[in-house]
Design a protein around this motif. Structure first.
Motif, PDB file in Angstrom:
ATOM      1  N   ILE A  13      22.372  68.449 136.022  1.00  0.00           N
ATOM      2  CA  ILE A  13      22.878  67.979 134.729  1.00  0.00           C
ATOM      3  C   ILE A  13      22.135  68.747 133.649  1.00  0.00           C
ATOM      4  CG2 ILE A  13      23.334  65.978 133.273  1.00  0.00           C
ATOM      5  CD1 ILE A  13      23.038  64.212 135.719  1.00  0.00           C
ATOM      6  N   THR A  14      22.738  69.828 133.195  1.00  0.00           N
ATOM      7  CA  THR A  14      22.037  70.717 132.272  1.00  0.00           C
ATOM      8  C   THR A  14      21.786  70.079 130.911  1.00  0.00           C
ATOM      9  OG1 THR A  14      24.170  71.717 131.723  1.00  0.00           O
ATOM     10  CG2 THR A  14      22.862  72.804 133.415  1.00  0.00           C
ATOM     11  N   ALA A  15      22.643  69.144 130.509  1.00  0.00           N
ATOM     12  CA  ALA A  15      22.472  68.532 129.188  1.00  0.00           C
ATOM     13  C   ALA A  15      21.213  67.688 129.111  1.00  0.00           C
ATOM     14  CB  ALA A  15      23.686  67.677 128.851  1.00  0.00           C
ATOM     15  N   SER A  16      20.814  67.056 130.235  1.00  0.00           N
ATOM     16  CA  SER A  16      19.634  66.190 130.216  1.00  0.00           C
ATOM     17  C   SER A  16      18.502  66.699 131.101  1.00  0.00           C
ATOM     18  CB  SER A  16      20.025  64.771 130.665  1.00  0.00           C
ATOM     19  OG  SER A  16      20.667  64.791 131.926  1.00  0.00           O
ATOM     20  N   GLY A  17      18.734  67.785 131.840  1.00  0.00           N
ATOM     21  CA  GLY A  17      17.670  68.380 132.622  1.00  0.00           C
ATOM     22  C   GLY A  17      17.326  67.645 133.905  1.00  0.00           C
ATOM     23  N   PHE A  18      18.312  67.065 134.576  1.00  0.00           N
ATOM     24  CA  PHE A  18      18.075  66.368 135.831  1.00  0.00           C
ATOM     25  C   PHE A  18      18.697  67.130 136.998  1.00  0.00           C
ATOM     26  CE2 PHE A  18      17.155  62.764 133.103  1.00  0.00           C
ATOM     27  CZ  PHE A  18      16.157  62.092 133.809  1.00  0.00           C
ATOM     28  N   ARG A  19      17.986  67.147 138.117  1.00  0.00           N
ATOM     29  CA  ARG A  19      18.523  67.624 139.392  1.00  0.00           C
ATOM     30  C   ARG A  19      18.742  66.404 140.272  1.00  0.00           C
ATOM     31  NH1 ARG A  19      15.777  68.867 144.139  1.00  0.00           N
ATOM     32  NH2 ARG A  19      13.797  69.005 143.034  1.00  0.00           N
ATOM     33  N   VAL A  20      19.996  66.049 140.489  1.00  0.00           N
ATOM     34  CA  VAL A  20      20.350  64.796 141.161  1.00  0.00           C
ATOM     35  C   VAL A  20      20.777  65.087 142.601  1.00  0.00           C
ATOM     36  CG1 VAL A  20      21.805  62.747 141.109  1.00  0.00           C
ATOM     37  CG2 VAL A  20      21.121  63.847 138.958  1.00  0.00           C
ATOM     38  N   THR A  21      20.166  64.371 143.544  1.00  0.00           N
ATOM     39  CA  THR A  21      20.582  64.442 144.938  1.00  0.00           C
ATOM     40  C   THR A  21      21.465  63.243 145.250  1.00  0.00           C
ATOM     41  OG1 THR A  21      18.527  65.546 145.584  1.00  0.00           O
ATOM     42  CG2 THR A  21      19.827  64.523 147.338  1.00  0.00           C
ATOM     43  N   PRO A  22      22.757  63.446 145.528  1.00  0.00           N
ATOM     44  CA  PRO A  22      23.638  62.328 145.889  1.00  0.00           C
ATOM     45  C   PRO A  22      23.473  62.001 147.380  1.00  0.00           C
ATOM     46  CG  PRO A  22      24.844  64.157 144.842  1.00  0.00           C
ATOM     47  CD  PRO A  22      23.518  64.681 145.314  1.00  0.00           C
ATOM     48  N   VAL A  23      23.100  60.765 147.678  1.00  0.00           N
ATOM     49  CA  VAL A  23      22.889  60.291 149.042  1.00  0.00           C
ATOM     50  C   VAL A  23      24.059  59.385 149.415  1.00  0.00           C
ATOM     51  CG1 VAL A  23      21.367  58.979 150.562  1.00  0.00           C
ATOM     52  CG2 VAL A  23      20.386  60.417 148.761  1.00  0.00           C
ATOM     53  N   VAL A  24      24.783  59.734 150.451  1.00  0.00           N
ATOM     54  CA  VAL A  24      25.981  58.988 150.839  1.00  0.00           C
ATOM     55  C   VAL A  24      25.606  57.892 151.830  1.00  0.00           C
ATOM     56  CG1 VAL A  24      28.297  59.131 151.829  1.00  0.00           C
ATOM     57  CG2 VAL A  24      27.379  61.062 150.511  1.00  0.00           C
ATOM     58  N   GLY A  25      26.081  56.683 151.560  1.00  0.00           N
ATOM     59  CA  GLY A  25      25.827  55.563 152.452  1.00  0.00           C
ATOM     60  C   GLY A  25      27.072  54.731 152.666  1.00  0.00           C
ATOM     61  N   LEU A  26      27.188  54.148 153.845  1.00  0.00           N
ATOM     62  CA  LEU A  26      28.293  53.253 154.160  1.00  0.00           C
ATOM     63  C   LEU A  26      27.866  51.809 153.949  1.00  0.00           C
ATOM     64  CD1 LEU A  26      29.681  54.768 157.497  1.00  0.00           C
ATOM     65  CD2 LEU A  26      30.485  55.195 155.175  1.00  0.00           C
ATOM     66  N   LEU A  27      28.709  51.018 153.287  1.00  0.00           N
ATOM     67  CA  LEU A  27      28.512  49.579 153.117  1.00  0.00           C
ATOM     68  C   LEU A  27      29.695  48.873 153.764  1.00  0.00           C
ATOM     69  CD1 LEU A  27      27.604  49.480 149.301  1.00  0.00           C
ATOM     70  CD2 LEU A  27      26.112  50.028 151.228  1.00  0.00           C
ATOM     71  N   HIS A  28      29.459  47.674 154.243  1.00  0.00           N
ATOM     72  CA  HIS A  28      30.527  46.918 154.882  1.00  0.00           C
ATOM     73  C   HIS A  28      30.905  45.717 154.021  1.00  0.00           C
ATOM     74  CE1 HIS A  28      30.523  49.061 158.784  1.00  0.00           C
ATOM     75  NE2 HIS A  28      29.258  49.307 158.465  1.00  0.00           N
ATOM     76  N   ALA A  29      32.187  45.621 153.695  1.00  0.00           N
ATOM     77  CA  ALA A  29      32.689  44.489 152.911  1.00  0.00           C
ATOM     78  C   ALA A  29      32.654  43.216 153.775  1.00  0.00           C
ATOM     79  CB  ALA A  29      34.112  44.784 152.451  1.00  0.00           C
ATOM     80  N   PRO A  30      32.498  42.039 153.092  1.00  0.00           N
ATOM     81  CA  PRO A  30      32.320  41.840 151.658  1.00  0.00           C
ATOM     82  C   PRO A  30      30.871  42.072 151.240  1.00  0.00           C
ATOM     83  CG  PRO A  30      32.338  39.731 152.770  1.00  0.00           C
ATOM     84  CD  PRO A  30      32.608  40.759 153.831  1.00  0.00           C
ATOM     85  N   LEU A  31      30.676  42.440 149.972  1.00  0.00           N
ATOM     86  CA  LEU A  31      29.347  42.720 149.448  1.00  0.00           C
ATOM     87  C   LEU A  31      28.790  41.509 148.721  1.00  0.00           C
ATOM     88  CD1 LEU A  31      29.997  46.261 147.911  1.00  0.00           C
ATOM     89  CD2 LEU A  31      29.132  45.707 150.194  1.00  0.00           C
ATOM     90  N   ALA A  32      27.496  41.318 148.833  1.00  0.00           N
ATOM     91  CA  ALA A  32      26.792  40.272 148.082  1.00  0.00           C
ATOM     92  C   ALA A  32      25.789  40.980 147.182  1.00  0.00           C
ATOM     93  CB  ALA A  32      26.106  39.301 149.033  1.00  0.00           C
TER      94      ALA A  32
END
Length: 204
Positions: free
Chosen positions: A113-132
């Motif tokens: 994100i060049t505007a704010s100077g962040f290097r973001v690592t997106p971590v993918v995770g699976l969740l099972h419905a329904p969520l609390a």
């Protein structure tokens, strides 16, 4: 050609896991070497009528990105041993999502994100419905789910332009039912779609 992970035949989490784990880490461009490391959780919710992505709307009073649509996440703390640790800690703090509810399956390429100077690592995770969930109202105004089928459809994306500190920048946008999903969050969703559908890489 690779088989899409999400198609009319359904969603293949094992195929997505294999595809993410096969990614080779890219060396950091020296232009971004000083960026602040951060991580977000890209939560794929399964077990309902169709797979969705869990997103949040940031509280309106926050200094950074008030009211914007985001993934749970934030900057890396000194005690975080990995981007996964950061993403899980932030998800726990922001929306009350316990680490035991998340099946981590891999990372997407870092997003700068060049505007704010962040290097973001997106971590993918699976969740099972329904969520609390239990939201921290100071940080999160709302959590909601958006169908993956909508988010990854290229026909639902537009490119916009915005001037920031005298520099014109392009961004992705994909509005959905009154939610303005754009910027870094939309950019990471486009990256995610490329891995789900075996699309060629898009311009960032």
């Amino acid at each position: 050609m690779d088989t899409p992970v999400l198609s009319s035949a359904g969603f293949d989490p094992h195929g997505l896991r294999s595809r993410l784990r096969a990614l080779q880490p890219c060396p950091i461009d020296e232009r971004f070497a000083g960026f602040t490391p951060a991580a977000v959780l890209v939560p794929v919710v399964i077990g309902g009528a169709e797979p969705t992505l869990l997103l949040t709307r940031r509280s309106a009073h926050l200094y950074d990105h008030p009211g914007q649509i985001a993934f749970p996440g934030g900057r890396v703390d000194p005690g975080d041993v990995s981007p996964e640790a950061t993403a899980l800690r932030e998800a726990q703090e922001e929306i009350g999502l316990a680490a035991g509810q998340v099946e981590l399956i891999g990372r997407l390429p870092d997003y700068f994100i060049t505007a704010s100077g962040f290097r973001v690592t997106p971590v993918v995770g699976l969740l099972h419905a329904p969520l609390a969930l239990q939201l921290d109202p100071f940080e999160v105004a709302e959590a909601f789910e958006t169908p993956l089928s909508f988010l990854i459809d290229p026909s639902n994306r537009t490119r916009g332009r915005i001037e920031h500190e005298g520099v014109m920048r392009e961004y992705w946008a994909m509005p959905w039912q009154g939610y303005d999903i754009w910027g870094a969050t939309a950019g990471m969703i486009v990256s995610f779609a490329e891995h789900l559908l075996a699309e060629p890489p898009s311009r960032r």
